[in-house]
Design an enzyme around this catalytic site. Sequence first.
Site, mmCIF file in Angstrom:
data_model
loop_
_atom_site.group_PDB
_atom_site.id
_atom_site.type_symbol
_atom_site.label_atom_id
_atom_site.label_comp_id
_atom_site.label_asym_id
_atom_site.label_seq_id
_atom_site.Cartn_x
_atom_site.Cartn_y
_atom_site.Cartn_z
ATOM 1 N N CYS A 1 0.532 -1.497 -0.085
ATOM 2 C CA CYS A 1 0.287 -0.583 -0.125
ATOM 3 C C CYS A 1 1.219 0.952 0.165
ATOM 4 O O CYS A 1 1.988 1.597 0.404
ATOM 5 C CB CYS A 1 -0.775 -0.019 1.473
ATOM 6 N N ARG B 1 -0.026 16.418 -4.492
ATOM 7 C CA ARG B 1 0.940 17.050 -5.225
ATOM 8 C C ARG B 1 1.245 18.176 -4.860
ATOM 9 O O ARG B 1 1.586 18.980 -5.364
ATOM 10 C CB ARG B 1 0.025 18.285 -5.943
ATOM 11 N N GLY C 1 4.778 16.365 -4.775
ATOM 12 C CA GLY C 1 6.311 15.609 -5.279
ATOM 13 C C GLY C 1 6.068 14.380 -4.444
ATOM 14 O O GLY C 1 7.051 13.812 -4.280
ATOM 15 N N LYS D 1 5.734 10.788 -5.459
ATOM 16 C CA LYS D 1 6.613 10.519 -6.503
ATOM 17 C C LYS D 1 8.382 10.462 -5.446
ATOM 18 O O LYS D 1 9.175 9.203 -6.122
ATOM 19 C CB LYS D 1 7.059 10.931 -7.097
ATOM 20 N N GLU E 1 1.603 -4.029 -6.249
ATOM 21 C CA GLU E 1 1.115 -4.657 -5.478
ATOM 22 C C GLU E 1 -0.124 -4.029 -5.722
ATOM 23 O O GLU E 1 -0.578 -3.213 -6.092
ATOM 24 C CB GLU E 1 0.276 -5.389 -4.381
ATOM 25 N N SER F 1 -4.938 2.423 -6.800
ATOM 26 C CA SER F 1 -5.486 3.444 -7.440
ATOM 27 C C SER F 1 -5.618 4.472 -8.264
ATOM 28 O O SER F 1 -4.229 4.434 -8.626
ATOM 29 C CB SER F 1 -5.552 4.621 -5.845
ATOM 30 N N SER G 1 3.721 8.217 -14.018
ATOM 31 C CA SER G 1 4.712 9.716 -14.405
ATOM 32 C C SER G 1 6.144 9.079 -14.171
ATOM 33 O O SER G 1 7.002 9.616 -14.433
ATOM 34 C CB SER G 1 3.646 10.366 -13.787
#
Length: 464
Positions: free
Chosen positions: A320, A329, A331, A334, A354, A358, A367
């Site tokens: 998860c 939103r 960064g 990432k 896994e 979402s 991205s």
Amino acid sequence: PVIPEDQVEIVEGCRLPVLRKNQEHEDEWPLAEILSVKEVSGRKLYYVHYIDFNKRLDEWVTSDRLDMKKLQFPKKEAKTPTKNGLPGSRPSSPEREVKRKVETVPLATQVSPATPVPSLPSSNGTARRLIPAQPGRKRKANCGGTDEDSQDSSDGIPSAPRMTGSLVSDRSHDDIVTRMKNIECIELGRHRLKPWYFSPYPQELTTLPILYLCEFCLKYLKSLKCLQRHLTKCNLRHPPGNEIYRKGTISFFEIDGRKNKTYSQNLCLLAKCFLDHKTLYYDTDPFLFYVMTEYDSKGFHIVGYFSKEKESTEDYNVACILTLPPYQRRGYGKLLIEFSYELSKVEGKTGTPEKPLSDLGLLSYRSYWSQTILEILMDLKPDNGERPQITINEISEITSVKKEDVISTLQYLNLINYYKGQYILTLSEDIVEGHERAMQKRHLRIDPKCLHFTPKDWSKRGKW
Ligand SMILES: [Zn+2]
């Protein structure tokens, strides 16, 4: 059967247009399904799901937002076929049925009232089950007794369902109770979070206007007073476990789901408020939790986390993953993903998250994969004036991104062309410019030099 007009009542399963504001704050009337009806001080409230919209937009609305002229009554037959392929039928009076569930049924039953508990594939082949809450366990003190009780499983009597770091595909989607968000608001440090989805916090806490969490140990408390009392005793200023990464104000802590069970369970409860596509199970033991924090003079504040199986037979390096809404939103998502692949690099393995991901998770991964692969392709130098060459396997080895994900990303970016008997990758100017622009915005990066991590061979360790 024809229902006399004065008896027309909106029940669960009805569909009708409901007024909402879109992103531009304009009125729109999308079709919605009524999931629940309740009465608060003599006024009816309707819990609606906007068809074709993400569930996180579901909400309680008043009757003046319902377009009664276009009311559609629920169909007798359920949409989803049962196991043997035959359509199941809904209970004849869903309203009463649901009310009863919401008000009186203890927590664990509520999590999966009628449907069998789905099984989680585990190494020994047995299904893990939710452990029921202890409905009869009354607490003496207003704040829930001592700190050692409710959220500490060391006494073997959990008062909340146990959960794992893995959230397996949700098969109980038609379960009305778990389809509804049940916590109004969570105060976590200086943030107030509005949950998006159901989370199995103890039933008695779901009626509170605000649920208070200790931002360091994630213990949940029913009032500000209780939280303040807790804070005089709780001396944690960072997540438990080892700090395995620090650069600037960003740190990562590694938490063993077996050693820090209470923390791990509380983390899962908080995470479930923002993750919908998966279901929680009781056992945190087989998982590690990597919590990312941001430091200031008050302590290490949780930003997000991911969980990871100690041993994965399917190359999963993330179970998860979640960035808490106040940090989205920006960064951080990432950064979590990048960190998960840095761990895989140290382990000398390739990994993949896994499934299912979402909608937001897939966007972040797409991205990340795109940028990571383009970074490598653009660094390739011509070989004696020839076109540079690289194999899928090489990309996978350098990045620890599993081969399948490398291929799907190359396809997604539409880089693969077949030319004179061989595959070539073509980087158009658009792609190159887009990539350079994106990388200029990517300020937060993981610095592998700041990672202090030694992978453990869990297969050689005793389970206990
Ligand atoms: Zn605490």
